[in-house]
Enzyme design. Structure first.
Site, short mmCIF file in Angstrom:
data_model
loop_
_atom_site.label_atom_id
_atom_site.label_comp_id
_atom_site.label_asym_id
_atom_site.label_seq_id
_atom_site.Cartn_x
_atom_site.Cartn_y
_atom_site.Cartn_z
N CYS A 1 0.94 -1.16 0.11
CA CYS A 1 -0.06 -0.14 -0.02
C CYS A 1 0.83 1.30 0.01
O CYS A 1 1.88 1.26 0.46
CB CYS A 1 -0.70 0.05 1.31
N ARG B 1 4.47 0.59 -6.02
CA ARG B 1 4.59 -0.28 -5.00
C ARG B 1 3.46 -1.38 -5.02
O ARG B 1 3.63 -2.52 -4.40
CB ARG B 1 4.16 0.54 -3.57
N TRP C 1 -2.98 -2.43 -1.54
CA TRP C 1 -2.63 -3.57 -1.91
C TRP C 1 -3.27 -4.83 -0.84
O TRP C 1 -2.78 -4.84 0.19
CB TRP C 1 -1.17 -4.03 -1.94
N ASN D 1 -1.05 1.49 5.94
CA ASN D 1 -0.17 0.70 5.18
C ASN D 1 0.32 -0.22 6.32
O ASN D 1 0.80 0.24 7.48
CB ASN D 1 0.68 1.31 4.46
N GLY D 2 0.16 -1.39 6.11
CA GLY D 2 1.05 -2.63 7.13
C GLY D 2 -0.07 -3.41 7.33
O GLY D 2 -1.06 -3.63 6.65
N GLU E 1 19.18 -15.23 -10.29
CA GLU E 1 18.70 -13.96 -10.66
C GLU E 1 17.95 -13.57 -12.05
O GLU E 1 17.15 -13.20 -12.36
CB GLU E 1 19.83 -12.58 -10.63
N LYS F 1 14.13 -12.61 -12.75
CA LYS F 1 14.02 -11.75 -13.82
C LYS F 1 12.78 -11.92 -14.62
O LYS F 1 11.88 -11.49 -14.92
CB LYS F 1 15.05 -10.74 -14.38
N GLU G 1 9.34 -13.15 -13.41
CA GLU G 1 8.57 -11.85 -12.60
C GLU G 1 7.91 -10.98 -13.51
O GLU G 1 6.85 -10.71 -13.35
CB GLU G 1 9.16 -11.57 -11.59
N HIS H 1 19.27 -34.94 -11.42
CA HIS H 1 18.59 -35.74 -10.50
C HIS H 1 17.13 -35.32 -10.30
O HIS H 1 16.59 -35.74 -9.18
CB HIS H 1 19.04 -35.47 -8.99
N LYS I 1 6.58 -3.35 -4.80
CA LYS I 1 8.27 -3.04 -4.66
C LYS I 1 8.66 -3.40 -3.27
O LYS I 1 9.74 -3.81 -3.04
CB LYS I 1 8.17 -1.46 -4.97
C1 F6R Z 1 12.82 -9.12 -7.73
C2 F6R Z 1 12.77 -8.08 -6.59
C3 F6R Z 1 12.53 -8.62 -5.07
C4 F6R Z 1 13.36 -7.97 -4.00
C5 F6R Z 1 12.97 -8.43 -2.77
C6 F6R Z 1 13.75 -7.93 -1.78
O1 F6R Z 1 13.13 -8.34 -8.90
O2 F6R Z 1 13.02 -6.84 -6.66
O3 F6R Z 1 12.79 -9.87 -5.28
O4 F6R Z 1 14.80 -8.20 -4.50
O5 F6R Z 1 11.64 -8.43 -2.67
O6 F6R Z 1 13.46 -6.49 -1.26
P1 F6R Z 1 14.31 -5.65 -0.53
O7 F6R Z 1 15.69 -5.64 -1.56
O8 F6R Z 1 13.82 -4.25 -0.96
O9 F6R Z 1 14.42 -6.06 0.70
#
Ligand code: F6R
Length: 622
Positions: free
Chosen positions: A2, A27, A76, A112-113, A495, A499, A502, A518, A617
Site C-alpha cells: 500500500c 509499490r 494492496w 499501510n501494514g 537472478e 527476472k 516475474e 537428479h 516493490k
Molecule cells: C525482484 C525483486 C525482489 C526484491 C525482494 C527484496 O526483482 O525486486 O525479489 O529483491 O523483494 O526486496 P528488498 O531488497 O527491498 O528487501
C-alpha cells in the site's frame, strides 16, 4: 504494498494527493481512495477499484473534491478482497455500500501494514457497540482510535498513542479528525512513512518521490512516533505523548531520478543506470585505491574477529547473498551461510558476538528481512545492513550500515539496486580478505582496480541490447525456461530466472547445472530453452556437458560466456558474450543481458513491465 499520502496547505489537496499516489504506483495496488475536507466542512471520501485513473476519472482529476486538507491511499489487499468497500480511507462510523460519500464520523484514516491482533480488537469494539462494514484490519484501527478518543475525551495524539500500545503488527497511519480541520495525524511502526515540510504546507507519504515535486525537506519519522501536521508546521510525539524533535533531512537526489527520462519503462531506464549505480557505490567505498569501510563503523579488527558470516535477504537481494557467499569464502576464507529472511527466524542458528549477520535490502523495509535483523540482534550477533534507502528501518536498526548508491528504484523488478548491492559485497569481501590476511596488499590493489572497470564493462554490454531484443522475439512464446550454472554461475542463474518469470510470466527455473539430472531434466522437451552460464573457466566444461545433456533431449540452448570463449558456438544455438573481468565479479556483467532479455520478452508479450501482477516493490508484510 500500500501507498499513503497526505497534504494540508493552501492549495487544493486532491490533485496533489492523486499525483503523489501516481508516484507510489510502483509499490503495487489494486484499489485507491481519497478523503478530502474543505475547511470546517465534513470530509468527503471517494474510492475506486483497479488503476488509479479510475479514481482520477471519478473525481474529475481531483477537481470535484474541493478542500485543502486530505489523505490518499493505494491498497494492496491483505485482509479482505480488493473491493470498493475494503478500499481505504476507512471511517470510525458507518458507511454507504460503495464506501464513498460525506464522512459523518469523527475519524477517517488510511493505513499501510498489517495489524496482527485485529481479530481480538474487533471483538472488543463489537462489545462496545461498534459495527463493521469491511473486512479490513484498518477499519479496526480507525475505530479503536475513535473509541479511545471518545472514552477518555483526550486529544488525537493521546488517542493514537493509546491505540499504538494496543495494536500488534506494522503500520503507517494517517488520520483526520472531524474536530481538527486542517490537521493530519500520522503514526508509524515498521512501515515506511516520511513527512515533508514546506512553507504553509505539510505532506506525508510512504516514499520520497511522492512529494519531491513539492518539497525536499523531509523528516524520517521513527518507530512508535506520532506526527501532527498543519499548514507550515509539523510536530512529533513519542509514545508517552511528549513532544520530541526530529532532524530535518534535505533530499539531494533529483526528482528526475524518479522520472522515466525518455525511456519507455522505468525498468529500461534503471538497467541503463547500472554503470552509474555501480560506480557511485564503488566510489563511496574506495578511497585512494583502497576499500575503506570507515563509514560503516566496521574496523579491520571486527572483520578479523568474526568467525562466521550469516546473510539474510529476500528475492534478488538473496541472490546477491548467494554471490557474496562464494566471493567472501573464496577471497576471505570465512564460512558464510545464506538464508532467506523468511526462514532465518525459524532456524536455531548458533549466533553470537563473533557472527556478523548481513541483511541485504534495497528498500530497507522488507518485513521478513527486518524481522531477521531483529532476531540476529536478539541472539547477540553484530549486524550490518546493506541498504539503498536512506533512513529506512533496516538502516536505522542495524549496528552498521553500508549504503548502496543506486538512487530511487521505481520498477518493481530490481536491476540497478541489485547491481549496486553486488558492488558493495565485492568491496566488503576484498576488505575482509585484506584484514584477515588472505589476500596481499598487491592482490587487493589489483582486485580494486579491476572492480573500478565494472561500470565501463556494464556500459559495453548495454550496447549489445539489439541482439537481445531480437532473441527475445524467438522466446516470447516459450512455456518454460531453465537457467543453469555452477558456483557463481548458479547465483547468476537464480537472478536471471527470477527476472524472466516475474515480468514475462513465463515459467522459469534456476538450477545448479549438476543437479539437473537428479529430477528436473525430465521437464526438458523439444525446444525448451536452456540458458547456460559459462563465466567461470574452471566450471566451463562441466556446465557445457550438462547443457549438452539437455540438448540431446531436445533443448534449445543459449550460452552466456566471457569474450574469447568462441568454441561455445559449436555447441549452442545462441551465444551472448560479455566483457571479461575477474571471475569473482563476472555476475555484474553477465546479469545485464539476462535483464534485457527478460525486459524485451515482457514488452513483446504486452505486459506491464514496471508493475507486474501480484507484486509489490516494497514487501512490508511477512
Ligand atoms: C525482484 C525483486 C525482489 C526484491 C525482494 C527484496 O526483482 O525486486 O525479489 O529483491 O523483494 O526486496 P528488498 O531488497 O527491498 O528487501
Amino acid at each position: 504494498m500500500c501507498g499513503i499520502v497526505g497534504y494540508t496547505g493552501e492549495n487544493q489537496a486532491a490533485p496533489i494527493l492523486l499525483d503523489g499516489l501516481k508516484r507510489l504506483e510502483y509499490r503495487g495496488y489494486d484499489s485507491a481512495g481519497l478523503a478530502v475536507r474543505d475547511g470546517d466542512a465534513l470530509a468527503e471520501v471517494v474510492k475506486a477499484t483497479g488503476k488509479l485513473y479510475h479514481l482520477a476519472d471519478k473525481t474529475d482529476q481531483g477537481r470535484s473534491l474541493p478542500g485543502n486538507c486530505g489523505i490518499g491511499h493505494t491498497r494492496w489487499a491483505t485482509h479482505g478482497d480488493p473491493s470498493l468497500i475494503n478500499a481505504h480511507p476507512h471511517v470510525s462510523g458507518s458507511c454507504s455500500g460503495s464506501g464513498s460519500g460525506k464522512v459523518e464520523s469523527d475519524v477517517v484514516g488510511v493505513h499501510n501494514g498489517i495489524i496482527e491482533n485485529y481479530g481480538e480488537l474487533k471483538e472488543k469494539l463489537l462489545r462496545h457497540g461498534y459495527r463493521f462494514y469491511s473486512d479490513t484490519d484498518t477499519e479496526v484501527v480507525v475505530k479503536l482510535v475513535d473509541y479511545y478518543y471518545k472514552k477518555y475525551k483526550i486529544g488525537p495524539v493521546d488517542a493514537i498513542t493509546r491505540t499504538m500500545v494496543r495494536v500488534r503488527g506494522s503500520y503507517a497511519l494517517a488520520l483526520m479528525f472531524k474536530d481538527h480541520p486542517g490537521e493530519i495525524f500520522a503514526a508509524r511502526k515498521d512501515s515506511p512513512l516520511i513527512i515533508g515540510a514546506a512553507e504553509n504546507a505539510a505532506f506525508l507519504a510512504s516514499d520520497v518521490p511522492a512529494i519531491l515535486k513539492y518539497t525536499r525537506s523531509v523528516y524520517y519519522i521513527g518507530n512508535l512516533q506520532v506526527a501532527r501536521l498543519s499548514p507550515g508546521s509539523v510536530k512529533f510525539y513519542d509514545l508517552n505523548g511528549d513532544e520530541i524533535t526530529l532532524p530535518l533531512t534535505e533530499i539531494t537526489w533529483d526528482a528526475e531520478a524518479a522520472e522515466k527520462g525518455g525511456y519507455e519503462h522505468f525498468m529500461l531506464k534503471e538497467i541503463h543506470e547500472q554503470p552509474a549505480a555501480v560506480r557511485d557505490t564503488l566510489v563511496s567505498l574506495v578511497k585512494d585505491g583502497t576499500v575503506d569501510l570507515t563509514e560503516t563503523g566496521l574496523t579491520d579488527g571486527d572483520l578479523k574477529r568474526f568467525a562466521q558470516i550469516d546473510i539474510a535477504a529476500c528475492g534478488s537481494a538473496w541472490h546477491v547473498g548467494m554471490a557474496a557467499q562464494y566471493v567472501l569464502e573464496d577471497l576471505a576464507g570465512i564460512p558464510v551461510r545464506v538464508e532467506l529472511s523468511s526462514e532465518f527466524r525459524y532456524r536455531t542458528l548458533p549466533l553470537g558476538k563473533d557472527t556478523l549477520v548481513i541483511v541485504i535490502s534495497q528498500s530497507g523495509e522488507t518485513a521478513d528481512s527486518l524481522a531477521a535483523l531483529r532476531v540476529a540482534k536478539e541472539r547477540g550477533a553484530e549486524t550490518l545492513g546493506i541498504v539503498n534507502v536512506i533512513g529506512s528501518s533496516i538502516a536505522r536498526e542495524a549496528d552498521h550500515v553500508l549504503y548502496t548508491m543506486a538512487g530511487p528504484e521505481i520498477a518493481v523488478a530490481t536491476t540497478k539496486a541489485y547491481s549496486a548491492q553486488l558492488a558493495a559485497v565485492y568491496a566488503l569481501a576484498i576488505r575482509t580478505a585484506l584484514a584477515r590476511g588472505t589476500v596481499s596488499q598487491e592482490r587487493h590493489d589489483a582486485l580494486v582496480s579491476e572492480l573500478m572497470t565494472l561500470p565501463e564493462k556494464i556500459r559495453r554490454v548495454l550496447e549489445e541490447k539489439e541482439r537481445l531484443q531480437w532473441f527475445s522475439t524467438k522466446i516470447s512464446n516459450a512455456k518454460d525456461i531453465f537457467f543453469i550454472g555452477r558456483g557463481l554461475d548458479y547465483a547468476i542463474s537464480l537472478e536471471g530466472s527470477l527476472k524472466m518469470k516475474e515480468i514475462s510470466y513465463i515459467h522459469s527455473e534456476a538450477y545448479a547445472a549438476g543437479e539437473l539430472k537428479h529430477g528436473t531434466i525430465s521437464l526438458i522437451e523439444n525446444n525448451t530453452l536452456v540458458v547456460g552460464m559459462l563465466t567461470q573457466a574452471g566450471l566451463y566444461e562441466k556446465t557445457l556437458s550438462n547443457m549438452m545433456e539437455c540438448k540431446s533431449r531436445g533443448a534449445f540452448l543459449m550460452g552466456l560466456t566471457a569474450n574469447g570463449n568462441f568454441s561455445v558456438e559449436d555447441s549452442v544455438n545462441f551465444t551472448v558474450y560479455v566483457p571479461k573481468t575477474d571471475e569473482h565479479f563476472m555476475i555484474s556483467v553477465a546479469i545485464v543481458p539476462l535483464q534485457l532479455l527478460a525486459y524485451y520478452t515482457s514488452v513483446n508479450r504486452g505486459l506491464d513491465v514496471d508493475k507486474p501482477r501480484n507484486l509489490a516493490k516494497s514487501v512490508t508484510v511477512e
